[in-house]
Design a protein around this motif. Structure first.
Motif, PDB file in Angstrom:
ATOM      1  N   LEU A 188      -4.809  10.730   1.257  1.00 35.14           N
ATOM      2  CA  LEU A 188      -4.256   9.946   2.366  1.00 35.14           C
ATOM      3  C   LEU A 188      -5.363   9.164   3.081  1.00 35.14           C
ATOM      4  CD1 LEU A 188      -1.806   9.345   4.258  1.00 35.14           C
ATOM      5  CD2 LEU A 188      -2.525  11.305   5.612  1.00 35.14           C
ATOM      6  N   ARG A 189      -6.531   9.821   3.208  1.00 31.45           N
ATOM      7  CA  ARG A 189      -7.660   9.184   3.911  1.00 31.45           C
ATOM      8  C   ARG A 189      -7.995   7.818   3.279  1.00 31.45           C
ATOM      9  NH1 ARG A 189     -11.824  11.631   6.796  1.00 31.45           N
ATOM     10  NH2 ARG A 189     -10.909  13.641   6.316  1.00 31.45           N
ATOM     11  N   ASP A 190      -7.981   7.773   1.927  1.00 28.89           N
ATOM     12  CA  ASP A 190      -8.295   6.522   1.228  1.00 28.89           C
ATOM     13  C   ASP A 190      -7.200   5.491   1.436  1.00 28.89           C
ATOM     14  OD1 ASP A 190     -10.466   7.857   0.407  1.00 28.89           O
ATOM     15  OD2 ASP A 190      -9.949   7.915  -1.732  1.00 28.89           O
ATOM     16  N   ARG A 191      -5.950   5.937   1.383  1.00 29.84           N
ATOM     17  CA  ARG A 191      -4.819   5.031   1.601  1.00 29.84           C
ATOM     18  C   ARG A 191      -4.912   4.400   2.981  1.00 29.84           C
ATOM     19  NH1 ARG A 191      -2.591   4.052  -3.116  1.00 29.84           N
ATOM     20  NH2 ARG A 191      -2.187   5.960  -4.261  1.00 29.84           N
ATOM     21  N   LEU A 192      -5.224   5.265   3.948  1.00 21.44           N
ATOM     22  CA  LEU A 192      -5.289   4.771   5.324  1.00 21.44           C
ATOM     23  C   LEU A 192      -6.438   3.783   5.491  1.00 21.44           C
ATOM     24  CD1 LEU A 192      -4.389   7.998   7.264  1.00 21.44           C
ATOM     25  CD2 LEU A 192      -3.185   5.827   7.384  1.00 21.44           C
ATOM     26  N   ILE A 245       0.849  -1.204   0.000  1.00 17.24           N
ATOM     27  CA  ILE A 245       0.000   0.000   0.000  1.00 17.24           C
ATOM     28  C   ILE A 245       0.882   1.251   0.000  1.00 17.24           C
ATOM     29  CG2 ILE A 245      -1.683   1.330   1.355  1.00 17.24           C
ATOM     30  CD1 ILE A 245      -2.704  -1.431   2.395  1.00 17.24           C
ATOM     31  N   ALA A 246       1.951   1.197   0.844  1.00 21.94           N
ATOM     32  CA  ALA A 246       2.847   2.358   0.953  1.00 21.94           C
ATOM     33  C   ALA A 246       3.557   2.613  -0.373  1.00 21.94           C
ATOM     34  CB  ALA A 246       3.861   2.129   2.065  1.00 21.94           C
ATOM     35  N   SER A 247       4.019   1.533  -1.032  1.00 19.07           N
ATOM     36  CA  SER A 247       4.738   1.707  -2.300  1.00 19.07           C
ATOM     37  C   SER A 247       3.807   2.293  -3.353  1.00 19.07           C
ATOM     38  CB  SER A 247       5.272   0.370  -2.805  1.00 19.07           C
ATOM     39  OG  SER A 247       6.083  -0.200  -1.820  1.00 19.07           O
ATOM     40  N   ASP A 248       2.566   1.798  -3.357  1.00 21.79           N
ATOM     41  CA  ASP A 248       1.548   2.304  -4.272  1.00 21.79           C
ATOM     42  C   ASP A 248       1.332   3.801  -4.084  1.00 21.79           C
ATOM     43  OD1 ASP A 248       0.659   0.360  -5.867  1.00 21.79           O
ATOM     44  OD2 ASP A 248      -1.431   0.438  -5.138  1.00 21.79           O
ATOM     45  N   ALA A 249       1.287   4.185  -2.797  1.00 27.26           N
ATOM     46  CA  ALA A 249       1.003   5.588  -2.456  1.00 27.26           C
ATOM     47  C   ALA A 249       2.067   6.503  -3.039  1.00 27.26           C
ATOM     48  CB  ALA A 249       0.926   5.758  -0.949  1.00 27.26           C
ATOM     49  N   LEU A 250       3.332   6.037  -3.041  1.00 27.16           N
ATOM     50  CA  LEU A 250       4.413   6.880  -3.549  1.00 27.16           C
ATOM     51  C   LEU A 250       4.315   7.042  -5.064  1.00 27.16           C
ATOM     52  CD1 LEU A 250       7.504   5.791  -1.442  1.00 27.16           C
ATOM     53  CD2 LEU A 250       5.903   7.630  -1.030  1.00 27.16           C
ATOM     54  N   LEU A 251       3.693   6.051  -5.719  1.00 29.38           N
ATOM     55  CA  LEU A 251       3.584   6.126  -7.181  1.00 29.38           C
ATOM     56  C   LEU A 251       2.385   6.956  -7.620  1.00 29.38           C
ATOM     57  CD1 LEU A 251       4.439   2.433  -8.080  1.00 29.38           C
ATOM     58  CD2 LEU A 251       5.876   4.438  -8.383  1.00 29.38           C
ATOM     59  N   ASP A 252       1.350   6.989  -6.775  1.00 28.26           N
ATOM     60  CA  ASP A 252       0.139   7.723  -7.146  1.00 28.26           C
ATOM     61  C   ASP A 252      -0.184   8.738  -6.052  1.00 28.26           C
ATOM     62  OD1 ASP A 252      -2.302   8.627  -7.919  1.00 28.26           O
ATOM     63  OD2 ASP A 252      -3.385   6.782  -7.464  1.00 28.26           O
ATOM     64  N   LEU A 310       8.214  12.549   4.722  1.00 25.24           N
ATOM     65  CA  LEU A 310       9.498  12.933   4.124  1.00 25.24           C
ATOM     66  C   LEU A 310       9.341  13.083   2.612  1.00 25.24           C
ATOM     67  CD1 LEU A 310      12.040  10.667   6.021  1.00 25.24           C
ATOM     68  CD2 LEU A 310      11.843  13.134   6.153  1.00 25.24           C
ATOM     69  N   PHE A 311       8.594  12.133   2.037  1.00 26.43           N
ATOM     70  CA  PHE A 311       8.394  12.151   0.590  1.00 26.43           C
ATOM     71  C   PHE A 311       7.628  13.404   0.176  1.00 26.43           C
ATOM     72  CE2 PHE A 311       6.330  10.923  -3.373  1.00 26.43           C
ATOM     73  CZ  PHE A 311       7.414  10.419  -4.071  1.00 26.43           C
ATOM     74  N   GLU A 312       6.610  13.736   0.975  1.00 23.86           N
ATOM     75  CA  GLU A 312       5.802  14.919   0.675  1.00 23.86           C
ATOM     76  C   GLU A 312       6.661  16.181   0.761  1.00 23.86           C
ATOM     77  OE1 GLU A 312       2.472  15.264   3.227  1.00 23.86           O
ATOM     78  OE2 GLU A 312       1.661  16.999   2.165  1.00 23.86           O
ATOM     79  N   ALA A 313       7.498  16.230   1.837  1.00 26.16           N
ATOM     80  CA  ALA A 313       8.378  17.396   2.011  1.00 26.16           C
ATOM     81  C   ALA A 313       9.346  17.497   0.838  1.00 26.16           C
ATOM     82  CB  ALA A 313       9.138  17.289   3.328  1.00 26.16           C
ATOM     83  N   LEU A 314       9.850  16.328   0.423  1.00 27.49           N
ATOM     84  CA  LEU A 314      10.788  16.287  -0.700  1.00 27.49           C
ATOM     85  C   LEU A 314      10.092  16.752  -1.984  1.00 27.49           C
ATOM     86  CD1 LEU A 314      13.681  15.313  -1.374  1.00 27.49           C
ATOM     87  CD2 LEU A 314      12.682  13.153  -2.053  1.00 27.49           C
ATOM     88  N   HIS A 315       8.860  16.274  -2.150  1.00 25.21           N
ATOM     89  CA  HIS A 315       8.080  16.634  -3.334  1.00 25.21           C
ATOM     90  C   HIS A 315       7.854  18.153  -3.374  1.00 25.21           C
ATOM     91  CE1 HIS A 315       5.365  15.939  -6.617  1.00 25.21           C
ATOM     92  NE2 HIS A 315       4.427  16.650  -6.018  1.00 25.21           N
ATOM     93  N   GLU A 316       7.481  18.706  -2.199  1.00 25.59           N
ATOM     94  CA  GLU A 316       7.251  20.158  -2.123  1.00 25.59           C
ATOM     95  C   GLU A 316       8.530  20.915  -2.451  1.00 25.59           C
ATOM     96  OE1 GLU A 316       5.603  21.132   1.667  1.00 25.59           O
ATOM     97  OE2 GLU A 316       3.702  20.151   1.172  1.00 25.59           O
ATOM     98  N   ALA A 344       3.758   3.490  11.265  1.00 23.75           N
ATOM     99  CA  ALA A 344       4.428   4.740  11.665  1.00 23.75           C
ATOM    100  C   ALA A 344       5.592   5.036  10.719  1.00 23.75           C
ATOM    101  CB  ALA A 344       4.920   4.637  13.101  1.00 23.75           C
ATOM    102  N   LEU A 345       6.332   3.962  10.389  1.00 20.92           N
ATOM    103  CA  LEU A 345       7.473   4.114   9.491  1.00 20.92           C
ATOM    104  C   LEU A 345       7.008   4.604   8.113  1.00 20.92           C
ATOM    105  CD1 LEU A 345      10.539   3.462   9.523  1.00 20.92           C
ATOM    106  CD2 LEU A 345       9.961   1.324   8.386  1.00 20.92           C
ATOM    107  N   HIS A 346       5.912   4.003   7.624  1.00 20.28           N
ATOM    108  CA  HIS A 346       5.404   4.414   6.309  1.00 20.28           C
ATOM    109  C   HIS A 346       4.892   5.851   6.346  1.00 20.28           C
ATOM    110  CE1 HIS A 346       6.142   0.589   4.698  1.00 20.28           C
ATOM    111  NE2 HIS A 346       5.121  -0.052   5.245  1.00 20.28           N
ATOM    112  N   LEU A 347       4.236   6.217   7.466  1.00 21.77           N
ATOM    113  CA  LEU A 347       3.724   7.585   7.572  1.00 21.77           C
ATOM    114  C   LEU A 347       4.876   8.587   7.613  1.00 21.77           C
ATOM    115  CD1 LEU A 347       0.793   7.068  10.094  1.00 21.77           C
ATOM    116  CD2 LEU A 347       0.570   7.780   7.716  1.00 21.77           C
TER     117      LEU A 347
END
Lengths: 140, 551
Positions: free
Chosen positions: B164-168, B152-159, B303-309, B295-298
């Motif tokens: 986030l609500r749906d992923r969770l 699920i986490a890997s998918d989230a990074l691709l799309d 971090l990914f979101e911050a990097l993306h921004e 927690a690790l995925h969140l």
């Protein structure tokens, strides 16, 4: 034969003065100089016929290209030399869309390049070849 | 003669310190905090003291549960069985070292020592048995669910488009299945208001907005306050605050964990079952393992979101810089073109000396224009880096500067420029920088103001000296007014005009005002037009000294 009548537009007063000086000196041209797109349009509309327009692109209120497209839409096919310091790869196409008697000239250009562009523009007009600039132009 | 219980009670800190120092040598212990490494050991140590006092060797439920929890935690931390057993052996050795430092007649009795060894041996046997059971049962299922979370986490990074609500919700479905629960929920922690808010939930609980503080009077507040899992045996009758719909949903037992167990709080996850029963240590262990993974995925997602921004903002900055470089090249070509034409005309040897002089002056003037542009660029970079512009401060008259700027503007743009001032206003300023600032404001007024309308420079001397430039015309939208003084920024409405520019003019005005110990402001509306005002102290030298003193 009547003097070559040139409408010259550039918001850089130095360029305006120096191009005008060169045209006087080598073509003995009658030059009407303006500094904005608005004035350029106004002169085209109200100041009689010109043999050629030499215009910069980036000017306050209206670009030289915008004015020329408006003129073309109104059916005015006056030859035009478009000068610019921009390096937009779409410019050749935009200038070409103004028709056969339109030339693009990148700044900084030499007097030889300016006159060559002018000659190409005036080809097949009354001023074709009979208005060659004198041999005093320094070879590049 | 001392007893083992007395030695443990009196020397517990020393025993734990010694144990920590030796236990840390295990490869899997590297990188664990002291608290994480100690885990249940202090409690286990005090249990050993209890059994020494009572003289009974047994494995009551509480101790059994602790050992099981410890085992689950160690397995998740990557310890192998040998390392886990070694920790228990070490504890026995550390206790023994404490009595061995005493005179021999004070050592515990052989029977007491034997009981300690038997109790530790019991712990080791229990660990070994449970370990293999864990291996068989949990490895298969826990790893399967962890793998599902990973997917699920890997998918989230691709799309990134899916909320986030749906992923969770997908995550909670996995957790609910892994735990055999009837509902699961995740509440995110908002650092700004220090509140937990329901982000996503699945199962029996109907989605309802639920926000609460970290106050332990609520179930999730209580969960957030503890490293270990928290349980409520009856959600319907508990005195703790729980979401109203959850209370009526038929859910009895709740199990919640803090994410992550230690460090900065990200959120809280809980599951609920309809059965009124206790969760087994193995179930708690599995829930904690899934929670740690979530927690690790969140954290990774953040971090990914911050990097993306960051990438988006770097892209924007890159685009701005590219546009700036293109505008710079454009503007430099203007005076270069003029200098080149003038030089060519001069080379053609004009007949009159006046003509020759005029062309030489023009070459010089255009080279000066290029130099001024380069200076502007360097000064704007200096301002952007937070440095103050170095000023040549001297006594000068700002009205005279205003008159000079108006005169130069008239020569270039016609008779539209007025100066509204009374008498000279003399102060200690940089004539060159004030001239440049006023020139930039006036040329901006020409570029963006109403054509043909007057442009007025006003100088007023009250408590401060105020120099303003006013033009009529389309106002600067309020949303753009705060950012127009930033380097390389051109207001979108300015971009829409035909004129290219560097976007440095107002930065230089701002930099000049600040370097004088003053400031610049703008007011702009359709009715009264646009006015830029520079406020200056009469003596920039002493004003700057005062600012420097204040730090």
């Amino acid at each position: 034969m009547a003097k070559l009548r040139v409408l010259l537009a550039d918001d850089d007063s130095e360029m305006l003065m120096l191009v005008e000086k060169a045209l006087h000196q080598f073509y003995d041209a009658e030059v009407v100089a303006v500094a904005t797109g608005g004035e350029l349009l106004e002169k085209i509309a109200n100041d009689g016929e010109f043999d050629v327009i030499i215009t910069d692109i980036s000017m306050p209120w209206m670009t030289g290209l915008h004015v020329m497209h408006t003129a073309r839409t109104a059916g005015l096919g006056i030859p035009v030399v478009v000068m610019t310091a921009l390096r937009d790869p779409t410019l050749p196409e935009q200038v070409a869309s103004l028709g056969a008697c339109a030339e693009l000239l990148h700044k900084p250009f030499s007097i030889v390049e300016l006159f060559a562009a002018l000659r190409r523009c005036l080809k097949n007009t009354d001023h074709d070849s009979r208005r060659q600039p004198g041999a005093r132009v320094a070879p590049r | 003669m001392a007893t083992v219980a007395e030695i443990i009670h009196e020397r517990e800190p020393q025993i734990m310190k010694l144990w920590l120092a030796e236990a840390r040598a295990a490869a899997s212990a590297q990188g664990l905090s002291a608290t994480a490494l100690e885990n249940i050991m202090p409690m286990y140590l005090s249990a050993l003291a209890d059994q020494s006092e009572t003289g009974q060797i047994d494995a009551n439920d509480r101790r059994h549960n602790r050992v099981q929890n410890h085992l689950s935690s160690r397995i998740r931390q990557g310890f192998d069985l040998g390392e886990i057993i070694h920790e228990f052996v070490l504890l026995g050795r550390c206790i023994a070292k404490e009595w061995q430092s005493l005179p021999e007649d004070q050592w515990p009795s052989p029977a007491d020592i034997e009981r300690l060894h038997s109790q530790i041996q019991l712990g080791i046997t229990e660990v070994t048995r449970t370990f293999y059971r864990h291996m068989l049962e949990d490895e298969q299922s826990e790893k399967r669910y962890v793998r599902q979370l990973q997917a699920i986490a890997s998918d989230a990074l691709l799309d990134l488009a899916r909320p986030l609500r749906d992923r969770l919700r997908d995550v909670l479905d996995v957790v609910m299945e892994a735990m055999g629960a009837q509902c699961a929920a995740y509440l995110g922690f908002n650092v700004r208001d220090a509140k937990l808010a329901l982000v996503s939930c699945v199962g029996a609980e109907v989605i309802e907005p639920y926000v609460t503080s970290l106050d332990p009077k609520s179930f999730v507040g209580e969960v957030a306050g503890h490293e270990e899992a928290t349980t409520i045996h009856d959600a319907q009758s508990t005195r703790m605050e729980v979401p109203a719909l959850l209370r009526q949903s038929g859910i009895h037992t709740l199990l919640g964990i803090r994410l992550p167990p230690r460090d900065d709080l990200i959120g809280v996850m809980y599951i609920g079952i309809t059965e009124p029963r206790q969760f087994t240590p193995a179930e708690i262990g599995r829930f904690e393992a899934l929670g740690e993974r979530l927690a690790l995925h969140l954290q990774n997602a953040r971090l990914f979101e911050a990097l993306h921004e960051k990438i988006v903002s770097l892209d924007m900055e890159k685009a701005l810089r590219e546009r700036f470089v293109s505008a710079l090249a454009h503007d430099l070509r203007g005076p270069l073109s003029a200098a080149r034409l003038a030089a060519e005309l001069l080379a053609m040897d004009p007949a009159s000396a006046d003509d020759r002089r005029d062309l030489a002056v023009r070459i010089d003037r255009n080279i000066e224009r290029v130099d001024r542009m380069i200076r502007d660029l360097l000064d704007a970079n200096r301002i952007r880096a937070g440095e103050r512009l170095p000023l040549q401060l001297d006594s000068c008259d700002v009205v005279a500067i205003a008159e000079q700027v108006a005169e130069e503007a008239r020569a270039m743009h016609g008779d539209r420029f007025r100066v509204d001032a009374e008498g000279p206003v003399v102060g200690v300023w940089s004539q060159e920088d004030l001239h440049r600032a006023l020139w930039n404001l006036v040329t901006n007024a020409v570029k963006y103001g109403a054509p043909e309308e007057p442009i007025t420079i006003t100088v007023r001397h009250e408590d401060l000296v105020r120099v303003s430039v006013h033009n009529a015309g389309t106002p600067i939208p309020r949303s753009e007014q705060h950012s127009i003084f930033g380097a390389y920024s051109r207001a979108p409405t300015a971009d829409a005009s035909a004129r290219v520019g560097w976007g440095l003019g107002l930065t230089l005005v701002h930099g000049a005002a600040e370097a004088h110990g003053g400031k610049v402001s703008v007011t702009s509306d359709a009715e009264s037009g646009t006015t830029f005002t520079i406020e200056l102290p009469l003596d920039a030298k002493s004003a700057r000294a005062r600012i420097d003193e204040r730090g």
